[in-house]
Design a protein around this motif. Structure first.
Motif, short mmCIF file in Angstrom:
data_model
loop_
_atom_site.label_atom_id
_atom_site.label_comp_id
_atom_site.label_asym_id
_atom_site.label_seq_id
_atom_site.Cartn_x
_atom_site.Cartn_y
_atom_site.Cartn_z
N ASP B 80 -28.55 17.00 -19.60
CA ASP B 80 -27.41 17.90 -19.64
C ASP B 80 -26.09 17.15 -19.63
N MET B 81 -26.17 15.89 -19.33
CA MET B 81 -24.93 15.15 -19.09
C MET B 81 -24.62 14.25 -20.28
N THR B 82 -23.35 14.13 -20.60
CA THR B 82 -22.94 13.16 -21.58
C THR B 82 -22.76 11.86 -20.81
N HIS B 83 -23.48 10.84 -21.22
CA HIS B 83 -23.28 9.59 -20.50
C HIS B 83 -22.06 8.89 -21.07
N ASN B 84 -21.13 8.53 -20.18
CA ASN B 84 -19.84 8.04 -20.64
C ASN B 84 -19.73 6.52 -20.67
N GLY B 85 -20.87 5.82 -20.81
CA GLY B 85 -20.82 4.37 -20.91
C GLY B 85 -20.01 3.96 -22.14
N LYS B 86 -19.23 2.89 -22.01
CA LYS B 86 -18.40 2.46 -23.14
C LYS B 86 -19.10 1.32 -23.89
N THR B 87 -18.66 1.07 -25.12
CA THR B 87 -19.20 -0.04 -25.90
C THR B 87 -18.18 -1.17 -25.90
N HIS B 120 -29.47 -9.39 -34.95
CA HIS B 120 -28.98 -9.49 -33.56
C HIS B 120 -27.68 -8.74 -33.36
N SER B 121 -26.82 -8.79 -34.38
CA SER B 121 -25.51 -8.14 -34.25
C SER B 121 -25.51 -6.73 -34.85
N GLY B 122 -26.69 -6.27 -35.24
CA GLY B 122 -26.77 -5.01 -35.99
C GLY B 122 -26.65 -3.73 -35.19
N HIS B 123 -26.85 -3.80 -33.89
CA HIS B 123 -26.76 -2.57 -33.09
C HIS B 123 -26.34 -2.93 -31.67
N PRO B 124 -25.76 -1.96 -30.96
CA PRO B 124 -25.34 -2.24 -29.57
C PRO B 124 -26.54 -2.28 -28.62
N TYR B 125 -26.38 -3.02 -27.53
CA TYR B 125 -27.43 -3.14 -26.52
C TYR B 125 -26.98 -2.46 -25.23
N ARG B 126 -27.89 -1.72 -24.63
CA ARG B 126 -27.61 -1.08 -23.35
C ARG B 126 -27.62 -2.11 -22.23
N ILE B 127 -26.63 -2.05 -21.33
CA ILE B 127 -26.67 -2.90 -20.13
C ILE B 127 -27.46 -2.15 -19.06
N HIS B 128 -28.67 -2.63 -18.77
CA HIS B 128 -29.51 -1.97 -17.78
C HIS B 128 -29.13 -2.38 -16.36
N PRO B 134 -22.94 -13.53 -11.38
CA PRO B 134 -21.93 -12.49 -11.53
C PRO B 134 -21.66 -12.21 -13.01
N GLY B 135 -21.79 -10.96 -13.42
CA GLY B 135 -21.48 -10.57 -14.79
C GLY B 135 -22.58 -10.83 -15.79
N PHE B 136 -23.76 -11.30 -15.36
CA PHE B 136 -24.85 -11.55 -16.31
C PHE B 136 -25.53 -10.23 -16.63
N PRO B 137 -25.44 -9.77 -17.91
CA PRO B 137 -26.00 -8.46 -18.25
C PRO B 137 -27.46 -8.55 -18.71
N TYR B 138 -28.31 -7.70 -18.13
CA TYR B 138 -29.68 -7.58 -18.63
C TYR B 138 -29.66 -6.48 -19.68
N LEU B 139 -29.91 -6.85 -20.94
CA LEU B 139 -29.75 -5.93 -22.06
C LEU B 139 -31.11 -5.44 -22.56
N SER B 202 -22.97 -1.86 -15.55
CA SER B 202 -24.27 -1.27 -15.86
C SER B 202 -24.07 0.09 -16.50
N GLY B 203 -24.86 0.40 -17.53
CA GLY B 203 -24.74 1.69 -18.21
C GLY B 203 -23.89 1.61 -19.47
N ASP B 204 -23.04 0.55 -19.56
CA ASP B 204 -22.24 0.35 -20.78
C ASP B 204 -23.12 -0.26 -21.88
N TRP B 205 -22.50 -0.45 -23.04
CA TRP B 205 -23.18 -1.05 -24.19
C TRP B 205 -22.42 -2.30 -24.62
N ILE B 206 -23.17 -3.29 -25.12
CA ILE B 206 -22.53 -4.50 -25.65
C ILE B 206 -22.90 -4.60 -27.13
N ARG B 207 -21.87 -4.84 -27.96
CA ARG B 207 -22.14 -5.11 -29.37
C ARG B 207 -21.62 -6.52 -29.69
N PHE B 208 -22.52 -7.36 -30.24
CA PHE B 208 -22.13 -8.71 -30.62
C PHE B 208 -21.58 -8.67 -32.05
#
Lengths: 321, 223
Positions: B80-87, B120-128, B134-139, B202-208
């Motif tokens: 029901d919720m729009t997840h507001n994670g940013k890219t 690799h750069s073709g789609h964004p990755y979710r930060i789980h 510090p700051g190391f994202p598990y994608l 966490s919850g954001d997206w990363i695009r290379f």
């Protein structure tokens, strides 16, 4: 006002209560490993209990004071002021030019030096704790080295004689009471991944002795003993790690997470050491044999709150309340 | 959803043990709800792949009070919720000195280096989750064609900004560190400054975003 480091000791770092509240960003908490001596050193020095101190490991530093200060050493270490023996757990008045040395620890691994007023360093996320792995906080993000000049606040508080008298009295009452709380076995609340382990594995953990390995550091106490049996190995999807979490590695050996632990980990956790038993682990040295025992949550909480009251008592007594 | 005590100071909320967008959505929504609920004695939340850790001070509250408060806000349905994670876009210069293992990843996958970069750069990755450093994202979401074993022996020092692949995961090293991942590129962007907010959570997206060496040098000079 500052302290000049003449000899660094084995591993001397600035530590306070830790960088609390930033684990979701991946910042290790760090902070003093032995909260009992850390709090005590500060309270006897007239500081808030969570003020930054020097944590000394194995062999303490030798310092020359460049101004007048009141300091307290908490721990089982020989202390000399200008070459003459000086007591631990007692406020010491030092003057500009005085030299304080903290020798090799007689018992345990860590001693704490509190300076009235603490240190004049820049906090990172509200904490002065040194993060050795990420090279941040404390003094330039590293352990102290010979010839460092460590800026300190403070000077001498208004009524040092009364503070010294009160501390001497406490030494034979409250501090004695704290010593009595030493556990014969380390108390552990089971979980959160206890279902990873067989009944036999759970029993092995609390019935065997585990020897502290020399590869232990501020991140983890590494142990060696009977392997803890799992159903299908101990790998899990990484989740958050708490201070005192006991991860069991693939080889079945437990590791207790200490102050510099990573924020997340991928091994199943059989249990968590209760906070009031962590000082005992912080003081254990390679070769020590540890025994673990289960404790239920309600009992542990009651004992924790009682333990914390000791520090409230020390604080109010030192303040003359 | 299951809530278990972690010692005297934590409650671990567990979800099905998989890496999935569904878990990531549910965890992000629950985390928002818990933050908004201002649970007394709560210190922090630590999201992970399939769990949310709630830390509290046992001087002010206890596990039963914290878990009851979590239960009370957990009714919200993630769908029901729009997840507001940013890219967050991270410019990456692939290959060459910046990505010494790009050729190995290419030969391991049977693809050309250009194809590896494109995928690799073709789609964004979710930060789980963030962890390890510090700051190391598990994608999540690395294309299976790019899964590559870690190095047999880790490098003692990987430069800050290195982008790598380790097994089925990809990520970026926010600071210099030892590490065993295959390095395929590097970003000139400074991701980690001690005590400063990170560009993502966490919850954001990363695009290379692929850049040239010239662009890398220009961005590095700007930083």
């Amino acid at each position: 006002m500052s302290l000049q480091i003449l000899e660094s000791g084995f591993l001397t770092t600035v530590q306070d209560e830790g960088r609390i509240g930033f684990a979701s960003l991946g910042y290790p908490e760090c902070g003093a490993c032995d909260t009992e001596r850390f709090y005590t050193a500060n309270l006897l020095a007239g500081n808030p209990r969570n003020a930054a101190v020097l944590e000394c490991t194995l062999l303490g530093p030798t310092l020359r004071f460049q101004s007048d200060h009141l300091v307290v050493v908490a721990g089982s270490a020989p202390v000399c002021l200008n070459g003459k023996p000086a007591p631990c757990y007692a406020p010491l008045i030092v003057h500009a030019g005085d030299i304080l040395s903290i020798g090799a620890l007689v018992k345990g691994l860590r001693a704490y030096l509190a300076v009235y007023g603490s240190f004049a360093l820049s906090p990172v996320f509200g904490s002065l704790s040194t993060d050795l792995r990420c090279h941040l906080g404390g003094f330039h993000g590293r352990s102290l080295q010979k010839d460092d000049i460590l800026p300190a606040e403070g000077g001498i508080p208004p009524f040092p004689d009364i503070q010294i008298q009160r501390a001497m009295h406490l030494k034979i009452t409250q501090l004695h009471a704290l010593q009595q709380t030493r556990p014969h076995a380390i108390h552990v609340i089971s979980g959160p991944q206890e279902q990873t382990f067989t009944e036999k594995g759970m029993h092995t953990f609390v019935s065997s002795g585990y020897t502290v390995l020399s590869s232990s550091n501020r991140m983890a106490l590494r142990l060696d003993g009977d392997a803890i049996e799992t159903f299908h190995g101990s790998d899990i999807l990484s989740d958050a790690i708490a201070l005192g979490s006991i991860q069991v590695a693939s080889d079945g050996q437990p590791m207790v997470m200490l102050s510099d632990h990573q924020t997340t980990g991928g091994y199943a956790k059989i249990g968590t050491v209760i906070p009031q038993d962590m000082p005992y682990l912080a003081q254990s040295v390679p070769g020590d044999v540890l025994h673990f025992t289960w404790i239920d949550y309600a009992d542990a909480l009651l004992r924790y709150r009682t333990w914390m009251q000791h520090f409230d008592c020390i604080e109010s007594y030192m303040k003359g309340n | 959803m299951q809530i278990k005590p972690v010692g005297l100071t934590g409650a671990l909320i567990s979800f099905p043990s998989v890496i999935s967008d569904d878990n990531a959505d549910r965890i992000a929504v629950l985390a928002d709800a818990i933050v908004k609920a201002h649970i007394p004695g709560m210190i922090e939340l630590v999201p992970a792949f399939a769990s949310l850790y709630v830390r509290y001070t046992p001087m002010e509250t206890d596990f039963s009070a914290v878990s009851a408060a979590i239960e009370a806000v957990s009714g919200t349905d993630a769908t029901d919720m729009t997840h507001n994670g940013k890219t967050v876009e991270i410019p990456v210069c692939y290959g060459g000195d910046y990505g010494p293992d790009l050729s190995f990843v290419a030969s391991h996958s049977g693809l050309s280096q250009e194809e590896v970069i494109r995928i690799h750069s073709g789609h964004p990755y979710r930060i789980h989750m963030l962890g390890f450093l510090p700051g190391f994202p598990y994608l999540g979401g690395l294309d299976p064609r790019l899964h590559t074993p870690r190095l047999a022996s880790p490098r003692s020092q990987i430069p800050a900004g290195s982008v790598g692949i380790g097994g089925s995961q990809t990520g970026v090293y926010p600071m210099a560190s030892p590490g065993g991942w295959q390095l395929i590129g590097r970003t000139p962007r400074t991701l980690f400054v001690p005590g400063r907010p990170l560009p993502y959570q966490s919850g954001d997206w990363i695009r290379f975003v692929p850049i040239t060496e010239t662009e890398y040098a220009a961005l590095e000079a700007d930083a």
